[in-house]
Design a protein around this motif. Structure first.
Motif, PDB file in Angstrom:
ATOM      1  N   ALA A   1       0.965  -1.279  -0.409  1.00 21.25           N
ATOM      2  CA  ALA A   1      -0.350   0.230   0.416  1.00 21.25           C
ATOM      3  C   ALA A   1       0.930   1.146   0.094  1.00 21.25           C
ATOM      4  O   ALA A   1       2.170   1.113   0.651  1.00 21.25           O
ATOM      5  CB  ALA A   1      -0.655  -0.318   0.943  1.00 21.25           C
ATOM      6  N   GLU A   2       0.268   2.589  -0.068  1.00 17.14           N
ATOM      7  CA  GLU A   2       0.662   3.621  -0.644  1.00 17.14           C
ATOM      8  C   GLU A   2       0.391   4.752   0.851  1.00 17.14           C
ATOM      9  O   GLU A   2       1.083   5.244   1.330  1.00 17.14           O
ATOM     10  CB  GLU A   2       0.775   4.386  -1.492  1.00 17.14           C
ATOM     11  N   ARG A   3      -0.954   4.317   1.012  1.00 11.87           N
ATOM     12  CA  ARG A   3      -1.341   5.310   2.197  1.00 11.87           C
ATOM     13  C   ARG A   3      -1.459   4.557   3.351  1.00 11.87           C
ATOM     14  O   ARG A   3      -2.559   3.795   2.511  1.00 11.87           O
ATOM     15  CB  ARG A   3      -2.248   6.515   1.643  1.00 11.87           C
ATOM     16  N   ILE A   4      -1.472   4.655   4.381  1.00 12.11           N
ATOM     17  CA  ILE A   4      -2.074   3.829   5.346  1.00 12.11           C
ATOM     18  C   ILE A   4      -2.338   4.305   6.269  1.00 12.11           C
ATOM     19  O   ILE A   4      -1.504   5.058   7.061  1.00 12.11           O
ATOM     20  CB  ILE A   4      -0.745   3.195   5.677  1.00 12.11           C
ATOM     21  N   LEU A   5      -3.532   3.556   6.946  1.00 14.40           N
ATOM     22  CA  LEU A   5      -3.707   4.152   8.340  1.00 14.40           C
ATOM     23  C   LEU A   5      -3.951   3.098   9.179  1.00 14.40           C
ATOM     24  O   LEU A   5      -4.273   2.343   9.250  1.00 14.40           O
ATOM     25  CB  LEU A   5      -5.546   4.846   7.809  1.00 14.40           C
ATOM     26  N   VAL A   6      -3.033   3.535  10.185  1.00  9.83           N
ATOM     27  CA  VAL A   6      -3.042   2.869  11.639  1.00  9.83           C
ATOM     28  C   VAL A   6      -4.114   3.433  12.914  1.00  9.83           C
ATOM     29  O   VAL A   6      -3.804   4.602  13.351  1.00  9.83           O
ATOM     30  CB  VAL A   6      -1.719   2.948  12.066  1.00  9.83           C
TER      31      VAL A   6
ATOM     32  N   ALA B   1      -4.721   0.873   2.685  1.00  5.63           N
ATOM     33  CA  ALA B   1      -4.822  -0.240   3.623  1.00  5.63           C
ATOM     34  C   ALA B   1      -5.658   0.726   5.335  1.00  5.63           C
ATOM     35  O   ALA B   1      -4.589   1.595   5.583  1.00  5.63           O
ATOM     36  CB  ALA B   1      -3.795  -0.884   3.488  1.00  5.63           C
ATOM     37  N   ILE B   2      -5.975  -0.008   5.506  1.00  2.38           N
ATOM     38  CA  ILE B   2      -6.174  -0.036   7.267  1.00  2.38           C
ATOM     39  C   ILE B   2      -5.948  -0.896   8.266  1.00  2.38           C
ATOM     40  O   ILE B   2      -5.632  -1.897   7.588  1.00  2.38           O
ATOM     41  CB  ILE B   2      -7.988   0.393   7.564  1.00  2.38           C
ATOM     42  N   LEU B   3      -4.209  -0.751   9.107  1.00  7.35           N
ATOM     43  CA  LEU B   3      -4.106  -1.428  10.475  1.00  7.35           C
ATOM     44  C   LEU B   3      -4.820  -0.964  11.576  1.00  7.35           C
ATOM     45  O   LEU B   3      -4.729  -0.369  12.405  1.00  7.35           O
ATOM     46  CB  LEU B   3      -2.738  -1.736  10.537  1.00  7.35           C
ATOM     47  N   LEU B   4      -5.556  -2.075  12.507  1.00  5.25           N
ATOM     48  CA  LEU B   4      -6.059  -1.526  13.654  1.00  5.25           C
ATOM     49  C   LEU B   4      -5.404  -3.135  14.450  1.00  5.25           C
ATOM     50  O   LEU B   4      -5.331  -3.521  14.174  1.00  5.25           O
ATOM     51  CB  LEU B   4      -7.835  -2.455  13.023  1.00  5.25           C
TER      52      LEU B   4
ATOM     53  N   THR C   1      -4.316 -10.405  11.828  1.00  8.07           N
ATOM     54  CA  THR C   1      -5.152 -11.227  10.762  1.00  8.07           C
ATOM     55  C   THR C   1      -6.468 -10.222   9.876  1.00  8.07           C
ATOM     56  O   THR C   1      -5.969  -8.882  10.386  1.00  8.07           O
ATOM     57  CB  THR C   1      -6.061 -12.219  11.631  1.00  8.07           C
ATOM     58  N   THR C   2      -6.787 -10.557   9.171  1.00  6.04           N
ATOM     59  CA  THR C   2      -7.417 -10.021   8.027  1.00  6.04           C
ATOM     60  C   THR C   2      -8.857  -9.932   9.045  1.00  6.04           C
ATOM     61  O   THR C   2      -9.734 -10.826   9.774  1.00  6.04           O
ATOM     62  CB  THR C   2      -7.786 -10.607   6.742  1.00  6.04           C
ATOM     63  N   VAL C   3      -9.647  -8.775   8.428  1.00  7.10           N
ATOM     64  CA  VAL C   3     -10.749  -8.466   9.249  1.00  7.10           C
ATOM     65  C   VAL C   3     -11.914  -9.307   8.737  1.00  7.10           C
ATOM     66  O   VAL C   3     -13.461  -9.145   8.978  1.00  7.10           O
ATOM     67  CB  VAL C   3     -11.349  -6.732   9.114  1.00  7.10           C
TER      68      VAL C   3
END
Length: 208
Positions: free
Chosen positions: A18-23, A130-133, A162-164
């Protein structure tokens, strides 16, 4: 298609694609802090990384300009609040002191329906792909572990990914949470589900 390597965990392989990621901290507390090492590593690898957190802070006293959308606030080091415990602002100040991008987005503690809407607003605004929770085990009470039943697992120091989609596939009451608007409704839905389960053993509080 993304390929994995024995030298690189699949989680990192997917994030680096991914290029832009939300953590985003997902547990309602200080969880975004647990994602900070990964966020900094991704930023060092050339990715655009944004930070957010499901907040336990009351947002009633926030300046009106902080609100990007319902239940979504843009927190900076200068954001004013009457709250003394304000994890998002503390993190923003820590980032500024290190000359890093210092915005931390705060999601209000609400039900699934408004929270999902707030996430969609932020995803559109930032253009993330991409989102990383992140949700971390609470090991802050280690001074209480002596001669007590408090459970502290050394695995809390490790990342598990794990994936959502995989989580949702094994979730037994997801449909009951779908339309909730408050955390009280979430708690009630969970309690109702638990009441329907067969009683295999007496309920016992998990030590924490």
């Amino acid at each position: 298609m993304t390929t994995t390597s024995a030298l690189e965990p699949p989680l990192l392989t997917r994030l680096l694609a991914a290029e832009r990621i939300l953590v985003a901290g997902a547990g309602g507390g200080h969880d975004v802090y647990a994602g900070l090492p990964l966020a900094l590593a991704l930023r060092a690898a050339g990715r655009e990384v944004h930070l957010a957190n499901l907040s336990f802070t009351h947002h009633y006293g926030l300046d009106g300009t902080a609100w990007e959308a319902p239940h979504l606030a843009r927190i900076t080091p200068d954001t004013r609040s009457a709250e003394t415990g304000f994890p998002e602002r503390s993190l923003a100040r820590w980032l500024r002191a290190r000359q890093l991008p210092d915005t931390v987005w705060a999601f209000a503690s609400v039900g699934v329906k408004p929270l999902r809407a707030a996430y969609r607003t932020l995803v559109r605004r930032l253009g993330v792909d991409a989102i990383l929770l992140v949700d971390f085990g609470d090991a802050r009470f280690t001074e209480r572990t002596g001669d007590s039943a408090l459970f502290i697992n050394p695995l809390m120091t490790l990342y598990f990914g794990t994936t959502v989609e995989a989580l949702a596939a094994h979730h037994l009451y997801l449909d009951r949470l779908e339309g909730t608007t408050t955390t009280r409704e979430i708690a009630s839905a969970i309690a109702d589900f638990r009441e329907e389960l067969p009683r295999l053993r007496p309920a016992r509080a998990f030590p924490h």
